[in-house]
Each structure stands twice: as structure tokens, then as C-alpha cells.
Design an enzyme around this catalytic site. Structure first.
Site, PDB file in Angstrom:
ATOM      1  N   HIS A 252      50.285 -14.028  13.668  1.00 32.82           N
ATOM      2  CA  HIS A 252      50.563 -13.584  12.301  1.00 32.82           C
ATOM      3  C   HIS A 252      49.218 -13.227  11.675  1.00 32.82           C
ATOM      4  CE1 HIS A 252      51.922 -13.667   8.155  1.00 32.82           C
ATOM      5  NE2 HIS A 252      53.156 -13.974   8.508  1.00 32.82           N
ATOM      6  N   ARG A 275      52.471  -9.715   0.934  1.00 29.75           N
ATOM      7  CA  ARG A 275      52.226  -8.284   1.175  1.00 29.75           C
ATOM      8  C   ARG A 275      53.483  -7.493   0.854  1.00 29.75           C
ATOM      9  NH1 ARG A 275      51.402  -8.246   6.865  1.00 29.75           N
ATOM     10  NH2 ARG A 275      51.650 -10.493   6.869  1.00 29.75           N
TER      11      ARG A 275
END
Ligand SMILES: Cc1cc2nc3c(=O)[nH]c(=O)nc-3n(C[C@H](O)[C@H](O)[C@H](O)COP(=O)(O)OP(=O)(O)OC[C@H]3O[C@@H](n4cnc5c(N)ncnc54)[C@H](O)[C@@H]3O)c2cc1C
Ligand SMILES: *[C@@H]1O[C@H](CO)[C@@H](O)[C@H](O)[C@H]1NC(C)=O
Ligand SMILES: *[C@@H]1O[C@H](CO)[C@@H](O)[C@H](O)[C@H]1NC(C)=O
Ligand SMILES: *[C@@H]1O[C@H](CO)[C@@H](O)[C@H](O)[C@H]1NC(C)=O
Ligand SMILES: *[C@@H]1O[C@H](CO)[C@@H](O)[C@H](O)[C@H]1NC(C)=O
Ligand SMILES: *[C@@H]1O[C@H](CO)[C@@H](O)[C@H](O)[C@H]1NC(C)=O
Ligand SMILES: *[C@@H]1O[C@H](CO)[C@@H](O)[C@H](O)[C@H]1NC(C)=O
Ligand SMILES: *[C@@H]1O[C@H](CO)[C@@H](O)[C@H](O)[C@H]1NC(C)=O
Ligand SMILES: CC(=O)N[C@H]1CO[C@H](CO)[C@@H](O)[C@@H]1O
Length: 472
Positions: A252, A275
Site C-alpha cells: 500500500h 486520496r
């Protein structure tokens, strides 16, 4: 009747185990025993912070998002990069709407908000308005139901914690006849059963297994929980299961670097929703964005690896006041933990000594927010951004992030009834099922954010439906 039915044994109390258990008990009144080696319920599932995917849900309808299972399947297939099982991906996307509906209608979980995560064509990752993060909220609702039943109907539901499954018993037709676990006193106990569902999670905490399957990732920090050691993968592999994509370990791109403990091998996850809701990534050596933040995790990680310095500060995640408002409870938690701080553009440029002027940095945020221009990195514009009047005093939120080992795509291959398959893709053993991270094939070489909680619900319920056929 209950007393004569041998109970279904479920290994693990993360979301896959809880979904299997609830479906067996609520829909079919089939007795279950849930075993977990940990001293508490929830596995990694309880930590999930971004949400759960669904295509064509009532929430998407209400928010005017046009989605279909086919579009979700296409996104999943592209992210999988020719690995995995298309049958399982079809099943995952087809059944996603029902999975969300089940959580909403049987457990009163709202799932009324959406985020668009990396690699998704539309917003389809669901979470609830209110205080609880999605993993915690879902695990709590499903486990409360089982705990209550375990008190009122102990013949229907038993939950045994501190109970580590160590082996399976099969007859000479290789059908399941029992399972062995070790209790707190280190005694090995056998339960007679004809049905076992492995829901024992991934292996990203096992140094031994990472060394075997993805040695290049051993030095990266991790978001894993210490129980995530691949016990299920080891047992199923020993029995002859078709273990697929074991070398596909998800990195990740955004684990938080804690400024007070930079070297820690364990990192809090900077949820992808940061995000998804508008946050951007900045390379400290250029002071600029370097990637479409909503590309898939593998691609974002690769861009970070290529562009950002291998220093203490790898990359910065920068979020607007709008992101703060949209994700307030999580943001408050990150602020409280000092993983992010509230700052201004001027202070950010100064603090990290970015090689850009305050005006240049402001203009980059203005361009990023401008819905009438094409984004430099082809990122889809979203409503929650920095706005058009950015200047040196504009408040922003900023954290330092670095790639982290997060999830294991590989595992025991299953079919679309959640039965474990052998190396010829035949059913390995009558009565043997798997669901959740222990299984392989659903995500190919890269999992989309929000699809792990989803696979737990889809394949957990499917395992229960398949088992119910034996109880007719
Ligand atoms: C920080 C973090 C955030 C995440 N956020 C998201 C998100 O927003 N959306 C999303 O979709 N996914 C997310 N994920 C991924 C997701 O949470 C998990 O991958 C998924 O929930 C796995 O569920 P599971 O039920 O398969 O396994 P787990 O939830 O890990 O549960 C497995 C259980 O099995 C038990 N067990 C293991 N071995 C044995 C044994 N031998 N005997 C008995 N019990 C055993 C373990 O103790 C554990 O309780 C996140 C993961 C992390 C770490
Ligand atoms: C999915 O992909 C196929 C093959 O590329 C394409 O024909 C189809 O139009 C796509 N569907 C959607 C909804 O995008
Ligand atoms: C998925 O849905 C499509 C369209 O309804 C159907 O044709 C297909 O058989 C389904 N596949 C699976 C695996 O559920
Ligand atoms: C990820 O990168 C690959 C290879 O560069 C590219 O083909 C793919 O389109 C990217 N994924 C997405 C979702 O854009
Ligand atoms: C299984 O083993 C038992 C005892 O050895 C034997 O009687 C029985 O016929 C065997 N069954 C099969 C299907 O091989
Ligand atoms: C069980 O075994 C473990 C590991 O060998 C040991 O640390 C522990 O003390 C044992 N517990 C009991 C109750 O004997
Ligand atoms: C980072 O890039 C280097 C080469 O530039 C490569 O060897 C390494 O495997 C990459 N690491 C990750 C985690 O992608
Ligand atoms: C947004 O982009 C358009 C087209 O390039 C431009 O005319 C406009 O001035 C921009 N808006 C801002 C606030 O910069
Ligand atoms: C595989 C891996 O990196 N495991 C680590 C998980 O986190 C703990 C710290 O909490 C480390 O000790 C492990 O090495």
C-alpha cells in the site's frame, strides 16, 4: 433437530467468519462454532478504514452515481493484470449490491457515504456517516448478533477465543470429519464436524512466509496485525490445495510515518479514502505531484519508488479543509495521534524546504482543483478540492507517508461456491470451504481498495449458502 446436526466450524472471527456465521445462523438456523486464536474478535477486518465496495447500490442511486457490476468487473480485471480467476471476479462484482443490501437491512448499517478509491471508475466504496470507521462498525454489528445468540441459544452459536486451529481430520474419501484446535491450556481438542470454513486471514505478519514468497518486501514496514500469519494457507497447502498468486503481496503506498517514531516497523495506515476524497501526494525532492493518486496501489507505489527519495521523508500527503470535513472522525484521530498536522501552504513549503516557491505550490493546487482543465496526471476531478483561491495562508493538512506491506492477494483457490480446490481445480475435500483473505484468485495481482471487506461478505455468505444444501 438442532442437537443432531453437527455444527459448522468457522476458523477466524474477522469479517469473513462473521459473515459466514451470521448467514448460517440467521437464514438457515444451522449451528456454528467460531474459533479464533486471538483473544478478541475482528482480525484485520476491525481496522478497515476506507470502506466496502458495491455496484448499483441504493446509496449510489441516491448520490446519482451510475455504476454497473460490469464496470466494477472491468476495473477489477484491469487491476488484476491477467492474474487470478475471472469467475471469482464476476461473482464478486455481481453479488456486491446484495452484500451491501444485506449489511444495511439485516444489521442497520447505514453505508450512506461514498469515496472513489484508486483504480475505480466511479465512487463505489461505502462507509457510514457517524462516528465509527467502517471495519469497526461492521464487525461490531455482526459480532453483537452472534454474541447475543451464543448466550440465548448456546446450541446454535459458540464462540471460542484463544483457540488455535492446528489440524483437520479427513476420512478415506477425503471428506471432513473433524477439526483440531489448541486451547489456552495447550490441550489439543477435536470437534466432530462435516463442514469447516477457513476464514483465517492473510500472511503479511509472517516473516517466514514473506521470505518464501516475496523476499524483496521483507524490509518494508507493515500495517499487519500480529495474528496474520497464514495458518490457513499452511494447513490448506499441506492438504493439497491449489495455492495461487502467493507471490502477489500488496504494498500500500501510504503508511503514515510517525514523526516521533520514524523507524518503527509497524505503521498506521493512511486510509486510501484520504486520496479518494481529494488528498494529493507531493514528492519532497521536487515539491510537485508525481502520479495520479487514484491509480491502483501497485502503480502509485511504483511511481513513489521511482520518483521520491529513499530518505526519512518519502512523500507528503496533502489534504484540504474539504477533505477534513468529509472524513472528520478519521482526520481527528490522525491529528490526535500526531500523524498529520494542520498547517498552511507557507509553513509546509518552509518546513520541508520544498524546492518551489509558495506561489508555485499554490498554483499547483489551483490547477489541480480546476474542473475545466485536464488533470496533469489524468486524475478525475472531484468536488472536494482546494478551491480556486489558494494562497500562502490557506489551511491544509499534511502527513508523511511511505509504502507498507498491507495485504496478501494469494491463497487457496476457491470456486464460486467457496469450496477449496485442488491442483486440478477439483473440489479438494467434501465440506471444506474458504472465504476472505485466506482464499486466492479474487484480486489477481492487485486488490482494489474496498474489495477485501466485500469478498469477506460475498464469499462468506456463499459458503453458508453452499453448506445449507447439505442440511435440506
Ligand atoms: C489497517 C488496515 C485497513 C484496511 N482497510 C480496508 C478497507 O477500508 N476496505 C477493505 O475492503 N479492506 C481493508 N483492509 C483489508 C481488510 O481489512 C482485511 O484484509 C480483511 O478484512 C480480511 O478479513 P478476513 O476475515 O479474511 O481476515 P481477518 O479479519 O484478518 O480475520 C482472520 C482471523 O482469523 C484468526 N486466525 C488466524 N489463524 C487462526 C488459527 N490457526 N486458528 C484460529 N483462528 C485463526 C485471526 O486471529 C483473525 O482474527 C484493511 C486492512 C488493514 C490492515
Ligand atoms: C467492459 O470491458 C469490455 C471489454 O473491454 C467492454 O466491451 C465493455 O464495454 C466494458 N463495459 C463497461 C461497462 O465499461
Ligand atoms: C454475473 O451476472 C451475469 C449477468 O446477470 C450472469 O450472466 C453471470 O452468470 C453472473 N456470473 C456469476 C459468476 O455470478
Ligand atoms: C497501471 O500501470 C500499467 C502499466 O504502466 C498501466 O497499463 C495501467 O493502465 C495502470 N493502471 C491504471 C488503473 O491506470
Ligand atoms: C474407508 O476405510 C474403511 C476402514 O478401513 C473401509 O472399511 C472403507 O471401505 C473405506 N472406504 C472407502 C470409500 O474407501
Ligand atoms: C503453552 O505453550 C506456550 C508455547 O510453548 C507456552 O509459552 C505457554 O506457557 C503454554 N501455556 C500453558 C498454559 O501451558
Ligand atoms: C523499487 O525500484 C527498484 C528499481 O528501481 C526495484 O528494484 C525495487 O524492486 C522496487 N521496489 C518496490 C517495492 O517496488
Ligand atoms: C481554469 O482553467 C481554465 C481553462 O484553462 C482557465 O481559463 C481558468 O482561468 C482556470 N481557473 C483558475 C481559477 O485558474
Ligand atoms: C512481517 C512483518 O513485518 N511483521 C512485523 C509486524 O509488526 C511487528 C511490530 O508490531 C514486527 O515485530 C513484525 O516483524
Amino acid at each position: 433437530m438442532l442437537a443432531t446436526m453437527s455444527p459448522v466450524v468457522i476458523v477466524g472471527t474477522g469479517l469473513a467468519g462473521l459473515a459466514t456465521g451470521n448467514q448460517l445462523v440467521n437464514k438457515y438456523k444451522i449451528p456454528v462454532i467460531l474459533l479464533d486464536k486471538a483473544s478478541s474478535i475482528g482480525g484485520n477486518s476491525i481496522k478497515a478504514s476506507s470502506g466496502i465496495n458495491g455496484a448499483m447500490t441504493t446509496t449510489q442511486n441516491a448520490l446519482n452515481v451510475k455504476d454497473t457490476p460490469e464496470l466494477f468487473f472491468n476495473d477489477t480485471l484491469k487491476s488484476a493484470k491477467a492474474r487470478g480467476s475471472q469467475l471469482l471476479m464476476t461473482k464478486l462484482s455481481n453479488d456486491s449490491k446484495l452484500a451491501i443490501q444485506w449489511l444495511q437491512s439485516e444489521f442497520n448499517i447505514k453505508l450512506d457515504l461514498l469515496a472513489q478509491l484508486g483504480g475505480h471508475s466511479v465512487p463505489r466504496t461505502h462507509r457510514s456517516s457517524g462516528k465509527l470507521p467502517p471495519g469497526f462498525e461492521i464487525v461490531q454489528a455482526l459480532s453483537n448478533n452472534l454474541k447475543t445468540l451464543s448466550e440465548s441459544k448456546p446450541d446454535l452459536v459458540k464462540i471460542l477465543l484463544n483457540s488455535k486451529v492446528v489440524d483437520l481430520n479427513l476420512n478415506n474419501d477425503s471428506a471432513i470429519t473433524g477439526i483440531q484446535y489448541m486451547n489456552e491450556e495447550n490441550e489439543t481438542i477435536t470437534i466432530q464436524t462435516k463442514h469447516v470454513v477457513f476464514c483465517s486471514g492473510g500472511f503479511s505478519f509472517s516473516r517466514e512466509m514473506l521470505k518464501e514468497f516475496a523476499p524483496q518486501l521483507m524490509d518494508l514496514p507493515t500495517t499487519n496485525g500480529s495474528q496474520t500469519t497464514g495458518d490457513g494457507q499452511k494447513l490448506l497447502s499441506k492438504l493439497g490445495a491449489n495455492m495461487i498468486d502467493m507471490d502477489q503481496v500488496q504494498v500500500h503506498p501510504t503508511g503514515f510515518i510517525d514523526p516521533n517514531d520514524r523507524q518503527s516497523h509497524w505503521k498506521f495506515l493512511a486510509a486510501e479514502a484520504l486520496r479518494g476524497l481529494g488528498g494529493i501526494l507531493i514528492a519532497p525532492n521536487t515539491g510537485k505531484r508525481f502520479v495520479n493518486e487514484l491509480d491502483t496501489r501497485d502503480n502509485v507505489t511504483a511511481a513513489m519508488n521511482k520518483t521520491c527519495p529513499k530518505d526519512d521523508v518519502r512523500a507528503l500527503i496533502v489534504m484540504s479543509e474539504n477533505v477534513y470535513q468529509a472524513y472528520k472522525n478519521n482526520m481527528d484521530f490522525y491529528l490526535f495521534k500526531k500523524l498529520i498536522k494542520k498547517s498552511t501552504i507557507k509553513d509546509l513549503v518552509d518546513q520541508y524546504n520544498l524546492p518551489v516557491t509558495v506561489d508555485e505550490f499554490s498554483n499547483e493546487l489551483i490547477d489541480y482543483s480546476n474542473e475545466s482543465t485536464k488533470d496533469t496526471f489524468n486524475r478525475a476531478h472531484i468536488i472536494n478540492n482546494f478551491g480556486s483561491s489558494v494562497n500562502s495562508d490557506t489551511p491544509i493538512y499534511v502527513g508523511e507517508v511511505t509504502p507498507v506491506v498491507h495485504f496478501t492477494m494469494g491463497g487457496a483457490k476457491i470456486n464460486n461456491k467457496a469450496e477449496v480446490l485442488d491442483k486440478n481445480d477439483k473440489v479438494l475435500s467434501k465440506g471444506l470451504y474458504a472465504a476472505g483473505e485466506v482464499s486466492g484468485g479474487v484480486h489477481g495481482s492487485n486488490r482494489l481498495g474496498g474489495s477485501s471487506l466485500l469478498e469477506c461478505v460475498v464469499f462468506g455468505r456463499t459458503a453458508a449458502d453452499s453448506i445449507s444444501e447439505d442440511f435440506n
